[in-house]
Scaffold this motif. Structure first.
Motif, PDB file in Angstrom:
ATOM      1  N   ARG A 136      -8.060  -5.532  -3.829  1.00  0.00           N
ATOM      2  CA  ARG A 136      -6.797  -5.617  -4.504  1.00  0.00           C
ATOM      3  C   ARG A 136      -7.076  -6.474  -5.431  1.00  0.00           C
ATOM      4  O   ARG A 136      -7.755  -7.699  -5.292  1.00  0.00           O
ATOM      5  CB  ARG A 136      -5.843  -6.619  -3.366  1.00  0.00           C
ATOM      6  CG  ARG A 136      -4.441  -6.921  -4.045  1.00  0.00           C
ATOM      7  CD  ARG A 136      -3.691  -7.294  -3.022  1.00  0.00           C
ATOM      8  NE  ARG A 136      -2.405  -7.915  -3.767  1.00  0.00           N
ATOM      9  CZ  ARG A 136      -1.099  -7.803  -3.297  1.00  0.00           C
ATOM     10  NH1 ARG A 136      -0.930  -7.517  -2.285  1.00  0.00           N
ATOM     11  NH2 ARG A 136      -0.163  -8.404  -4.077  1.00  0.00           N
ATOM     12  N   ARG A 186     -12.622  -8.843   5.272  1.00  0.00           N
ATOM     13  CA  ARG A 186     -11.966  -9.171   4.174  1.00  0.00           C
ATOM     14  C   ARG A 186     -12.658 -10.290   3.345  1.00  0.00           C
ATOM     15  O   ARG A 186     -13.047 -11.283   3.862  1.00  0.00           O
ATOM     16  CB  ARG A 186     -10.411  -9.838   4.271  1.00  0.00           C
ATOM     17  CG  ARG A 186      -9.550 -10.088   3.084  1.00  0.00           C
ATOM     18  CD  ARG A 186      -8.183 -10.304   3.337  1.00  0.00           C
ATOM     19  NE  ARG A 186      -7.551 -10.573   2.227  1.00  0.00           N
ATOM     20  CZ  ARG A 186      -7.365 -11.708   1.555  1.00  0.00           C
ATOM     21  NH1 ARG A 186      -7.755 -12.957   2.335  1.00  0.00           N
ATOM     22  NH2 ARG A 186      -6.546 -11.856   0.534  1.00  0.00           N
ATOM     23  N   SER A 237      -8.097   2.231  -2.534  1.00  0.00           N
ATOM     24  CA  SER A 237      -8.629   2.460  -1.220  1.00  0.00           C
ATOM     25  C   SER A 237      -9.315   3.653  -0.921  1.00  0.00           C
ATOM     26  O   SER A 237      -9.067   4.762  -1.421  1.00  0.00           O
ATOM     27  CB  SER A 237      -7.639   1.976  -0.033  1.00  0.00           C
ATOM     28  OG  SER A 237      -6.848   3.119   0.090  1.00  0.00           O
ATOM     29  N   SER A 250     -13.629   2.380   6.225  1.00  0.00           N
ATOM     30  CA  SER A 250     -12.771   2.335   5.145  1.00  0.00           C
ATOM     31  C   SER A 250     -13.105   1.157   4.086  1.00  0.00           C
ATOM     32  O   SER A 250     -13.846   0.425   4.482  1.00  0.00           O
ATOM     33  CB  SER A 250     -11.223   2.081   5.402  1.00  0.00           C
ATOM     34  OG  SER A 250     -11.006   0.766   6.032  1.00  0.00           O
ATOM     35  N   GLY A 271     -11.262  -1.193   0.805  1.00  0.00           N
ATOM     36  CA  GLY A 271     -10.066  -1.230  -0.108  1.00  0.00           C
ATOM     37  C   GLY A 271     -10.458  -2.345  -0.791  1.00  0.00           C
ATOM     38  O   GLY A 271     -11.075  -3.305  -0.630  1.00  0.00           O
ATOM     39  N   LEU A 306      -4.466  -1.674  -6.154  1.00  0.00           N
ATOM     40  CA  LEU A 306      -4.896  -1.602  -4.740  1.00  0.00           C
ATOM     41  C   LEU A 306      -5.554  -0.108  -4.402  1.00  0.00           C
ATOM     42  O   LEU A 306      -4.845   0.806  -3.867  1.00  0.00           O
ATOM     43  CB  LEU A 306      -3.953  -1.803  -3.650  1.00  0.00           C
ATOM     44  CG  LEU A 306      -3.089  -3.270  -3.580  1.00  0.00           C
ATOM     45  CD1 LEU A 306      -1.790  -3.296  -4.591  1.00  0.00           C
ATOM     46  CD2 LEU A 306      -2.782  -3.573  -2.209  1.00  0.00           C
ATOM     47  N   ARG A 357       0.985  -1.256  -0.078  1.00  0.00           N
ATOM     48  CA  ARG A 357      -0.148  -0.042  -0.004  1.00  0.00           C
ATOM     49  C   ARG A 357       1.048   1.313  -0.180  1.00  0.00           C
ATOM     50  O   ARG A 357       0.320   2.290  -0.190  1.00  0.00           O
ATOM     51  CB  ARG A 357      -0.833   0.082   1.089  1.00  0.00           C
ATOM     52  CG  ARG A 357      -1.874  -1.101   1.357  1.00  0.00           C
ATOM     53  CD  ARG A 357      -3.118  -0.941   2.161  1.00  0.00           C
ATOM     54  NE  ARG A 357      -2.839  -0.440   3.325  1.00  0.00           N
ATOM     55  CZ  ARG A 357      -2.999  -0.980   4.542  1.00  0.00           C
ATOM     56  NH1 ARG A 357      -3.484  -2.279   4.795  1.00  0.00           N
ATOM     57  NH2 ARG A 357      -2.607  -0.388   5.838  1.00  0.00           N
ATOM     58  N   ALA A 408     -10.994   6.018   2.662  1.00  0.00           N
ATOM     59  CA  ALA A 408     -11.310   5.985   3.919  1.00  0.00           C
ATOM     60  C   ALA A 408     -12.264   7.334   4.293  1.00  0.00           C
ATOM     61  O   ALA A 408     -11.768   8.476   3.843  1.00  0.00           O
ATOM     62  CB  ALA A 408      -9.978   6.069   4.792  1.00  0.00           C
ATOM     63  N   SER A 443      -7.350   2.524   8.071  1.00  0.00           N
ATOM     64  CA  SER A 443      -8.050   1.411   8.123  1.00  0.00           C
ATOM     65  C   SER A 443      -8.336   0.604   9.369  1.00  0.00           C
ATOM     66  O   SER A 443      -9.113  -0.361   9.231  1.00  0.00           O
ATOM     67  CB  SER A 443      -7.017   0.255   7.323  1.00  0.00           C
ATOM     68  OG  SER A 443      -5.996   0.146   7.856  1.00  0.00           O
ATOM     69  N   PHE A 464     -11.395  -7.933  -1.271  1.00  0.00           N
ATOM     70  CA  PHE A 464     -11.956  -6.686  -0.881  1.00  0.00           C
ATOM     71  C   PHE A 464     -11.847  -6.410   0.612  1.00  0.00           C
ATOM     72  O   PHE A 464     -11.932  -7.816   1.456  1.00  0.00           O
ATOM     73  CB  PHE A 464     -13.538  -6.330  -1.008  1.00  0.00           C
ATOM     74  CG  PHE A 464     -13.907  -6.293  -2.511  1.00  0.00           C
ATOM     75  CD1 PHE A 464     -13.817  -5.020  -3.135  1.00  0.00           C
ATOM     76  CD2 PHE A 464     -14.158  -7.488  -3.063  1.00  0.00           C
ATOM     77  CE1 PHE A 464     -14.169  -4.956  -4.623  1.00  0.00           C
ATOM     78  CE2 PHE A 464     -14.633  -7.420  -4.603  1.00  0.00           C
ATOM     79  CZ  PHE A 464     -14.519  -5.963  -5.229  1.00  0.00           C
ATOM     80  N   ASN A 465     -11.378  -5.365   1.313  1.00  0.00           N
ATOM     81  CA  ASN A 465     -11.438  -5.421   2.701  1.00  0.00           C
ATOM     82  C   ASN A 465     -12.132  -4.208   3.359  1.00  0.00           C
ATOM     83  O   ASN A 465     -12.122  -2.951   2.392  1.00  0.00           O
ATOM     84  CB  ASN A 465      -9.818  -5.310   3.070  1.00  0.00           C
ATOM     85  CG  ASN A 465      -9.184  -4.037   2.625  1.00  0.00           C
ATOM     86  OD1 ASN A 465      -9.252  -2.932   3.182  1.00  0.00           O
ATOM     87  ND2 ASN A 465      -8.279  -4.560   1.294  1.00  0.00           N
ATOM     88  N   GLY A 466     -12.519  -3.935   4.290  1.00  0.00           N
ATOM     89  CA  GLY A 466     -13.336  -2.827   4.856  1.00  0.00           C
ATOM     90  C   GLY A 466     -13.323  -2.830   6.434  1.00  0.00           C
ATOM     91  O   GLY A 466     -13.114  -3.739   7.042  1.00  0.00           O
TER      92      GLY A 466
END
Length: 739
Positions: A637, A572, A653, A633, A635, A651, A67, A655, A78, A581-583
């Protein structure tokens, strides 16, 4: 208790829904779709993240590098309920808050509310604690009071910076070079040298240079620049299969220019990163330390561990409160600190019974001096002093598996602190005192403060938790924990304006109930953790500074109690083998139940019927600082595998951080509205994994957001209302090579 019962019901509903989803899956787990278990040391022993009954976020060094993260403050983009910033007027002093609990005032002698650890070594002072990210294996953020295993001053939580162990079988190394906006030039190099199967050494160097985001229009020097050198080295020796020793050391030098801020009242520079400060741009911060860790595995059940460490540091700098060429309100300052710690642990792994017990010792000293220069009155107030701390603790935390699914954990820590505080405050006629170079300054009366006092504080902080494994992929927990931040002495205290300052202030405490759920769903394609918490914050140590005649006065006392409740989620999702995806999302409802503000010259009325000052409850007009209600947040990938085996990763993202105040008292010119941060990185990795090239964009929307400020309005202080801003849009290209 009604709030807690509502939390229980809400969590129960969430558990029921998640459990139903988990039981509904019948597709077999595959290696391609499984989310690997994350191992953390949140409870001072290695465990799967899913098994830890604590709200923990773990981020690997590889994730941070992909990142383009520069230092630990980027965790705030995050991690739920987290605030991390460089302190106002500083480049590398850390301000940290978790769930509304932290430390705004980094003056020597004031303890943080969030503990920082480098490889299990407690870092007592926030100076030079904005750690650059190199040679890091992972970062762990523990939310909520950690008084049992981490002790005093972790009532908000703890941040663990875990460096890499040496695992090379033959000599290897890496080098990473970056060039970016504002003439950024960074080089990070590391190497591992195994001299034998039992003895290995490693070293890492980081050199970080960047021109300023703005300019000191008065001097022509860079403003918000960066000039940092960081070195870390370690040696590991394993003379036998059951013995391990690690000697590690680090040094960080920060020679960045002083950061003075930006005036929010006329005359206002057009660029928020510009200043007209005349106090001086020289600034130097250094911190260094070493640690020796020893582990002896007696048998499969018992391991003994020793952690010995020493750290020291100093700061020399200037803060120009008025941001004008004249010395209207200038603060030249110096800080010094050192600490020695010793910890012994016994780790137990006896089937259904697992845990750790130990003893801890801290011997620390923090000292400093600063001038408060009020040029329009030709007056300088020198403040100097020191705090010596001796702390002892004994602790234990054990878990017992009642059944294969049900586990109960019980822990406690007893801490005994002794603090000796020395405070001296003297006024002079002239610009600066003799301590800061003006040998011609004239004494004005006797000392306003001149005392040395000793206080002792004792506290037992327990923790109890129950966890239940609904399925191999889903675990729920409920916990109750306490933590405390040690009492002390106000290093700015003026005994003429506030005589009770010589008595110091008492500890503050946090008691938290928490319910959480962790696990994986949909063949482990979705991994998540969520928690609901309810905290009672008592005897809060609040710092209040206000203009008093021709100087600035300070009051620190246990003047507040409050209620903090909230909800956190992070997850994730692996949508395909190439796309994930992540949040995260967090909500905090924090309010003061009581806030006793000191009125230095009280009016003759029923509220304050004296002229010598009193405390008045103003909780309805106060709010938490650095604590937005909402943070979130999101994001993604995407990995594209090329025919030659190389990989390109994208990547992006975003926030969000809701509105927040800089201080408990509203300050319209300083408080920050909600804002969004957009980042994106593109990284190419060779088929051999030895060569990487990445382009990293930060704050692509070029958001201007405030991270700190000072507010001293009035003609005599030059209407010193100044703000400090986070970084603008930057783009950085990074080339890495492993050999």
């Amino acid at each position: 208790m009604n709030r807690f019962m509502k939390s229980v019901l809400l969590a129960g509903a969430a558990w029921s829904a998640a459990s139903s989803m988990a039981m509904a899956q019948e597709a077999p787990q595959t290696e391609q779709t499984a989310v690997d278990d994350i191992i953390v040391t949140a409870r001072r022993r290695e465990e799967s993240l899913q098994d830890v009954p604590v709200a923990v976020t773990a981020t690997s060094g590889e994730q941070l590098e992909a990142r383009g993260a520069a230092d630990i403050t980027e965790l705030a983009r995050s991690v739920p309920s987290l605030t991390l910033n460089a302190a106002r007027g500083s480049n590398s002093t850390l301000i940290s808050f978790i769930r509304g609990v932290g430390q705004q005032d980094p003056l020597w002698g004031f303890d943080p509310g969030v503990g920082l650890y480098i490889d299990d070594v407690y870092v007592a002072r926030p100076q030079a604690a904005v750690l650059d990210l190199f040679d890091v294996e992972r970062l762990e953020v523990l939310r909520g009071p950690q008084g049992t295993l981490y002790g005093r001053n972790t009532i908000g939580g703890a941040i663990k910076y875990v460096t890499r162990r040496i695992d090379a079988e033959e000599p290897e190394g890496s080098i990473r070079a970056s060039y970016g906006s504002y003439n950024q030039r960074d080089v990070v190099a590391s190497t591992e040298l195994p001299f034998s199967d039992t003895f290995k050494v490693s070293a890492a160097l980081g050199r970080y240079l960047r021109d300023g985001f703005g300019t000191n229009l008065n001097t022509g020097n860079d403003h918000y620049n960066k000039d940092v050198t960081a070195i870390r080295a370690s040696a590991e020796w394993a003379p036998a299969d059951n013995l391990f020793f690690r000697l590690a050391g680090d040094v960080t030098n920060d020679d960045s220019n002083a950061r003075h801020g930006h005036r929010q009242v006329a005359p206002i520079p057009a660029d928020p990163y510009d200043t007209n400060a005349g106090a001086g741009d020289k600034n130097r911060v250094q911190t260094k330390g070493w640690s020796l860790t020893g582990e002896w595995t007696l048998n499969d059940m018992l391991t003994f561990k020793s952690i010995t460490a020493y750290r020291n540091g100093f700061t020399r700098g200037n803060i120009d409160f008025d941001n004008l060429p004249q010395p209207i309100l200038d603060i030249p300052a110096r800080y010094d600190d050192n600490q020695f710690t010793q910890e012994f642990q016994v780790l137990v792994n006896a089937g259904r019974l697992n845990g750790v017990a130990g003893v801890y010792y801290l011997d620390a000293s923090a000292s400093g001096a600063f001038d408060t220069v009020v040029g329009l009155a030709n007056l300088t107030t020198l403040t100097s002093g020191s705090v010596d701390t001796t702390s002892y603790a004994v602790f234990a935390d054990f878990s017992y598996d009642v059944t294969d699914a049900l586990s109960i954990s019980v822990g406690g820590r007893y801490t005994s602190d002794e603090k000796e505080g020395t405070v001296f405050r003297q006024q002079y006629l002239g610009i600066r005192s003799p301590t800061f170079g003006n040998t011609g300054a004239t004494l004005l009366g006797g000392p306003r403060t001149n005392y040395t006092r000793t206080r002792e504080f004792e506290k037992f902080t327990p923790r109890v938790s129950v966890s239940y494994e609904f399925s191999p992929e889903l675990t729920g927990y409920a916990s109750w924990s306490q933590g405390f931040k040690s009492g002390g002495f106000d290093m700015r205290g003026d005994a003429v304006l506030y005589p009770n300052t010589v008595n110091g202030y008492a500890p503050e405490t946090v008691e938290t109930y928490e319910i959480g759920l962790k696990g994986s769903l949909f063949d482990r394609r979705l991994s998540f953790a969520t928690a609901i918490f309810d905290s009672s914050y008592e005897d809060q140590q609040i710092t209040t500074q206000y203009p008093a005649g021709a100087t600035v006065a300070s009051v620190v006392d246990n003047v507040g109690s409050s209620s903090i409740r909230g909800w956190e989620f992070e997850g994730r999702l692996r949508a395909t083998d190439n796309l994930s995806f992540n949040g995260s999302l967090s909500y905090i409802d924090a309010s003061f139940d009581q806030f006793l503000a000191y009125i230095p010259t009280g009016p003759l009325n029923s509220t304050c019927p004296t002229l010598v000052g009193c405390f008045v409850d103003v909780s309805s007009a106060r709010d938490f600082q650095n604590t937005p209600e909402w943070q979130g947040s999101l994001g993604a990938r995407y990995d594209w595998f090329m025919q030659d085996g190389a990989m390109i990763s994208f990547l992006p993202s975003v926030a969000y951080r809701g509105e927040y105040q800089q201080f408990e008292t509203p300050a319209p010119l300083l408080d920050q509205e909600g804002y969004w941060m957009v980042d994106a990185s593109v990284v190419w990795t060779s088929a051999s994994d030895r060569l990487t090239f990445g382009v990293h964009g930060k704050n692509l929307g070029d958001e201007r957001y405030k991270v700190g400020g000072y507010s001293f309005p009035g003609a005599l202080t030059g209407d010193s209302i100044i703000a400090f801003y986070g970084a603008p849009r930057t783009v950085t290209a990074t080339l890495g090579f492993k050999f």
